[in-house]
Motif scaffolding. Structure first.
Motif, short mmCIF file in Angstrom:
data_model
loop_
_atom_site.label_atom_id
_atom_site.label_comp_id
_atom_site.label_asym_id
_atom_site.label_seq_id
_atom_site.Cartn_x
_atom_site.Cartn_y
_atom_site.Cartn_z
N ARG A 466 0.89 -1.14 -0.06
CA ARG A 466 -0.04 -0.07 -0.03
C ARG A 466 0.75 1.20 0.11
N VAL A 467 2.05 1.25 0.62
CA VAL A 467 3.00 2.18 0.62
C VAL A 467 3.49 2.69 -0.83
N ALA A 468 3.73 1.43 -1.32
CA ALA A 468 4.36 1.57 -2.61
C ALA A 468 3.46 1.98 -3.77
N THR A 469 1.99 1.74 -3.58
CA THR A 469 1.17 1.89 -4.58
C THR A 469 0.20 3.07 -4.16
N GLY A 470 0.09 3.35 -3.07
CA GLY A 470 -1.06 4.33 -2.68
C GLY A 470 -2.45 3.83 -2.81
N ARG A 471 -2.50 2.57 -2.85
CA ARG A 471 -3.79 2.00 -3.14
C ARG A 471 -4.09 1.05 -2.03
N ALA A 472 -5.47 0.74 -2.01
CA ALA A 472 -5.95 -0.17 -0.69
C ALA A 472 -5.97 -1.74 -1.47
N VAL A 473 -4.61 -2.13 -1.60
CA VAL A 473 -4.40 -3.40 -2.41
C VAL A 473 -4.63 -4.41 -1.05
N SER A 474 -5.22 -5.57 -1.22
CA SER A 474 -5.38 -6.61 -0.29
C SER A 474 -5.09 -7.96 -0.78
N PRO A 475 -4.64 -8.77 -0.15
CA PRO A 475 -4.05 -10.07 -0.50
C PRO A 475 -5.19 -11.05 -1.02
N ARG A 476 -4.80 -11.89 -2.04
CA ARG A 476 -5.81 -12.87 -2.47
C ARG A 476 -4.87 -14.05 -2.88
N LEU A 477 -5.46 -15.27 -2.61
CA LEU A 477 -4.71 -16.47 -2.97
C LEU A 477 -5.47 -17.46 -4.00
N VAL A 478 -6.62 -17.16 -4.16
CA VAL A 478 -7.25 -17.94 -5.44
C VAL A 478 -7.61 -17.13 -6.43
N LYS A 479 -6.78 -17.87 -7.59
CA LYS A 479 -6.87 -17.36 -9.00
C LYS A 479 -8.15 -17.63 -9.77
N ALA A 480 -8.32 -18.94 -9.91
CA ALA A 480 -9.55 -19.52 -10.66
C ALA A 480 -9.91 -20.72 -10.02
N ILE A 481 -11.25 -21.02 -10.15
CA ILE A 481 -11.73 -22.21 -9.59
C ILE A 481 -12.58 -22.88 -10.94
N ASP A 482 -12.25 -24.21 -11.14
CA ASP A 482 -12.71 -24.76 -12.41
C ASP A 482 -12.59 -23.90 -13.64
N GLY A 483 -11.62 -23.35 -13.77
CA GLY A 483 -11.41 -22.52 -14.96
C GLY A 483 -11.78 -20.98 -15.09
N VAL A 484 -12.66 -20.89 -14.08
CA VAL A 484 -13.39 -19.38 -14.24
C VAL A 484 -12.59 -18.61 -13.26
N ALA A 485 -12.00 -17.64 -13.74
CA ALA A 485 -11.28 -16.65 -13.08
C ALA A 485 -11.85 -15.94 -11.97
N GLU A 486 -11.57 -15.57 -10.78
CA GLU A 486 -11.62 -14.68 -9.83
C GLU A 486 -11.56 -13.28 -10.32
N THR A 487 -12.53 -12.55 -10.00
CA THR A 487 -12.45 -11.02 -10.37
C THR A 487 -11.40 -10.50 -9.56
N VAL A 488 -10.65 -9.49 -10.17
CA VAL A 488 -9.23 -8.99 -9.44
C VAL A 488 -10.29 -7.58 -9.21
N PRO A 489 -10.34 -7.03 -7.90
CA PRO A 489 -10.85 -5.94 -7.82
C PRO A 489 -10.20 -4.54 -8.36
N ASP A 490 -10.86 -3.37 -8.50
CA ASP A 490 -9.89 -2.21 -8.77
C ASP A 490 -9.75 -1.64 -7.66
N TRP A 491 -8.62 -1.84 -6.98
CA TRP A 491 -8.43 -1.34 -5.59
C TRP A 491 -8.23 0.07 -5.56
N PRO A 492 -9.10 0.80 -4.60
CA PRO A 492 -9.32 2.11 -4.47
C PRO A 492 -7.96 3.01 -4.05
N GLU A 493 -7.94 4.34 -4.17
CA GLU A 493 -6.93 4.75 -3.45
C GLU A 493 -7.00 4.96 -2.12
#
Length: 648
Positions: A466-493
């Protein structure tokens, strides 16, 4: 009134039609019943005869294959392997003791094991199969099948068992599966019938537990013919189970393997995040353990060795560990001061080496002091007195609010076990927790990440991102389930003044790259990968005035469990941040000497997509040490596609 002849004729015709219709309907019903009787008596006679002879048709649940877990590039990190096993059903066995005695002539079984099996059979329903032997060799398995007539109620089965091909690399983040216990069933309101199958495996901890429902799949079923002796004669029908979901994680198996080996046998943790989207690329706790041992049934000595180890290998330090963050917290205090307007980037404080507050002296790590310094130099040289002064002016409530904004004191939502919330204290927190008012000394301790402040390695990585980007980046561990990609939020300022963020980043850059930076020896000299970071050393013991007067005892002269924790956070490249790393080494000593080199090496591996070019290291003896270290590692191949790797 007498009906006319015409009316009588019409009435007779109507009655005749109704009689005919009723006759047709009766004939149709009789025909259908006749056809059904023919089907039951001729076409399905054998089947119904067997049913009438005493439950000769049995329905068996078929356990589904557990879903796979993959790394971000598709490498299997949790899979399934073939497993030959044998079950026994009391209802079909008759004399259970005699059957087990005959079975012992085919496969090895101690008296104790036989007694435990008999006890388990007595506890279970008569129709519930109980596991008798697991992970049999093919000769043992085939011998049991050949002797089936003499073993009523015994069913040889070929199934799947969980396997972790990367052994300890992912032991803490994935967790492990194990047999379903009565305690597990008691926690589930309406247990899936498949959970009662012998030795069915259930997620116990980690992602295996948190994603259990998705990974479990749905049971199948088969109808079998069983004779009066309980022997299975033939399979009448089969419906295969539905395999559990395939979960693709954000983890990079190659990076995880390197980070795990780089931590070695230290009691430590490391987290790597992609600051652009929050992907957790590596999350390692050390020492590791082999989860395969839990799947297969860990031995008593092995389990006691893990439980009694002073480095706590079963604890996931990345999310469960909560540590005083030490000087890595100084970016929080600095940004709280800058955002509140109490100071600006040019504000200066004088550091004589200590500060007297409320009758107590608070020391800087540099006994001679740092003189007059500004915001950037306060981070560069990690001056404690600068933050003691700042904390008194800005107040703990603003510091606590900034900590939470940067991800400390917040429970991040990941599919892992026992995630710590950490502590970002303020006045209300202390009043609620201890029923006491906040003191100025509390603020001074908190300003440098000591006192009540606690953070996990995951939270420190989030803070850095967050210091590096100035955005409210949050961690995530799951990229996709059964080939359906998880949505990556547009992290706010974050809502932090960009100038203030640039000041904090400039201080972190100076830590690594200025002539007086506390972590200069761990810098990266490749300009395209320039790193910014912050060291931290947190005390786990009180230093008395008498000891300070005599000279503080160095860490290497103290027992291991009384040494300081070593911490380091960093991000790179400086001009266009991509990765953030946090490292905590329990009782490691100094952050600059112990944690910083580990974090640098892990960060370089992430940037390069594999072992980095040696030219990225300073030519001051570091290169020789790094090459020697690499030669002793047994690294797994990088799973990142070659075309996506960064070029030095």
């Amino acid at each position: 009134m007498r009906k006319s002849d015409r009316e009588i004729v019409e009435s007779s015709r109507l009655i005749t039609r109704r009689v005919l219709m009723l006759g047709v309907i009766q004939a149709a019903v009789v025909s259908v019943l006749g056809l059904k009787l023919r089907s039951m008596q001729i076409e399905h006679a054998d089947e119904y005869r067997m049913l009438s002879d005493g439950n000769s048709i049995k329905i068996r649940l078929l356990p589904p294959a557990r879903g796979l877990i993959l790394d971000r590039h598709g490498t299997i990190i949790a899979g399934n392997e073939q497993n030959y096993r044998v079950t026994l059903t009391r209802e079909e066995a008759g004399d259970v003791s005699a059957v087990i005695a005959r079975l012992r002539r085919i496969i090895p079984m101690t008296d104790r094991q036989a007694a435990e099996i008999l006890e388990e059979i007595r506890k279970r329903s008569a129709v519930t199969p109980v596991m008798v032997a697991d992970r049999l060799s093919w000769p043992e398995f085939s011998s049991i099948a050949l002797n089936a007539p003499a073993l009523p109620g015994v069913t040889p089965e070929s199934g799947l068992s969980r396997s972790y091909p990367r052994a300890g690399d992912f032991s803490h983040v994935l967790g492990y599966v194990g047999p379903v216990s009565d305690y597990d069933l008691s926690k589930i309101e309406n247990p899936d019938p498949v959970l009662r199958l012998p030795e069915f495996q259930l997620g116990k901890v980690g992602m295996e537990a948190k994603l259990e429902e998705a990974l479990r799949g749905k049971a199948g079923a088969r109808r079998i013919e069983v004779n009066s002796a309980g022997r299975e004669m033939r399979e009448l029908s089969r419906q295969e189970g539905q395999q559990g979901a395939t979960v693709q994680t954000t983890l990079d198996a190659g990076l995880q393997n390197f980070a795990t080996q780089r931590l070695g046998q230290e009691s430590a943790a490391a987290v790597v995040m992609d600051v652009t989207n929050g992907d957790v690329l590596a999350i390692c706790s050390s020492p590791v353990f082999d989860p395969n041992k839990f799947v297969r049934g860990i031995s008593g000595p092995d389990y006691r060795a893990l439980m009694n180890h002073d480095h706590r290998p079963l604890a996931d330090k990345t999310v469960q560990g909560a540590y005083p963050p030490g000087s890595t917290f100084k970016m929080v205090t600095l940004l709280a001061g800058l955002e509140s307007g109490v100071i600006n980037p040019g504000s200066r404080f004088f550091c004589p080496g200590s500060l007297q507050v409320a009758g107590r002296r608070f020391h800087c790590w540099s006994r001679g002091g740092h003189g007059t310094i500004d915001a950037v130099r306060s981070l560069e040289q990690s001056c404690d007195v600068y933050y003691y002064e700042l904390a008194q002016r800005v107040g703990i409530d603003r510091i606590g609010a900034m900590a939470r904004k940067l991800g400390i004191g917040v429970k991040h939502d990941l599919p892992m076990s026992a995630i710590a919330e950490g502590i970002a204290p303020d006045r209300a927190w202390k009043r609620e927790r201890y029923g006491q008012e906040w003191q100025v000394g509390d603020s001074i301790n908190a300003s440098i990440g000591q006192g009540y402040v606690l953070a996990s390695p995951l939270q420190l990585a989030v803070m850095t991102a967050r210091v590096a980007t100035g955005r409210a980046v949050s961690p995530r561990l799951v990229k996709a389930i059964d080939g359906v990609a998880e949505t990556v939020p547009d992290w706010p300022e974050l809502g932090i003044n960009p100038l203030n963020l640039r000041t904090a980043r400039a201080g972190m850059d100076a830590v690594m790259n200025s002539s007086h930076g506390t972590a200069r020896r761990a810098r990266i000299i490749a300009p395209e990968w320039q790193m910014a970071g912050k060291t931290g050393t947190s005390q786990v013991r009180n230093i008395t005035a008498a000891e300070r007067a005599r000279g503080v005892i160095s860490n290497d002269q103290l027992p291991w469990n009384r040494r300081d924790h070593a911490l380091f956070v960093c991000f790179a490249p400086f001009d266009m941040p991509r990765y953030a790393v946090s490292v905590v080494v329990e009782h490691g000593g100094g952050g600059s000497a112990v944690a910083a080199p580990i974090a640098r090496d892990i960060l370089l591996y992430a940037l390069a997509g594999g072992l980095p070019p040696i030219s990225a290291y300073p030519d001051d003896g570091t290169r020789a040490k790094v090459q020697e270290m690499w030669s002793k590692m047994n690294l797994a191949p990088s799973t990142r596609p070659a075309e996506t790797r960064a070029k030095a």
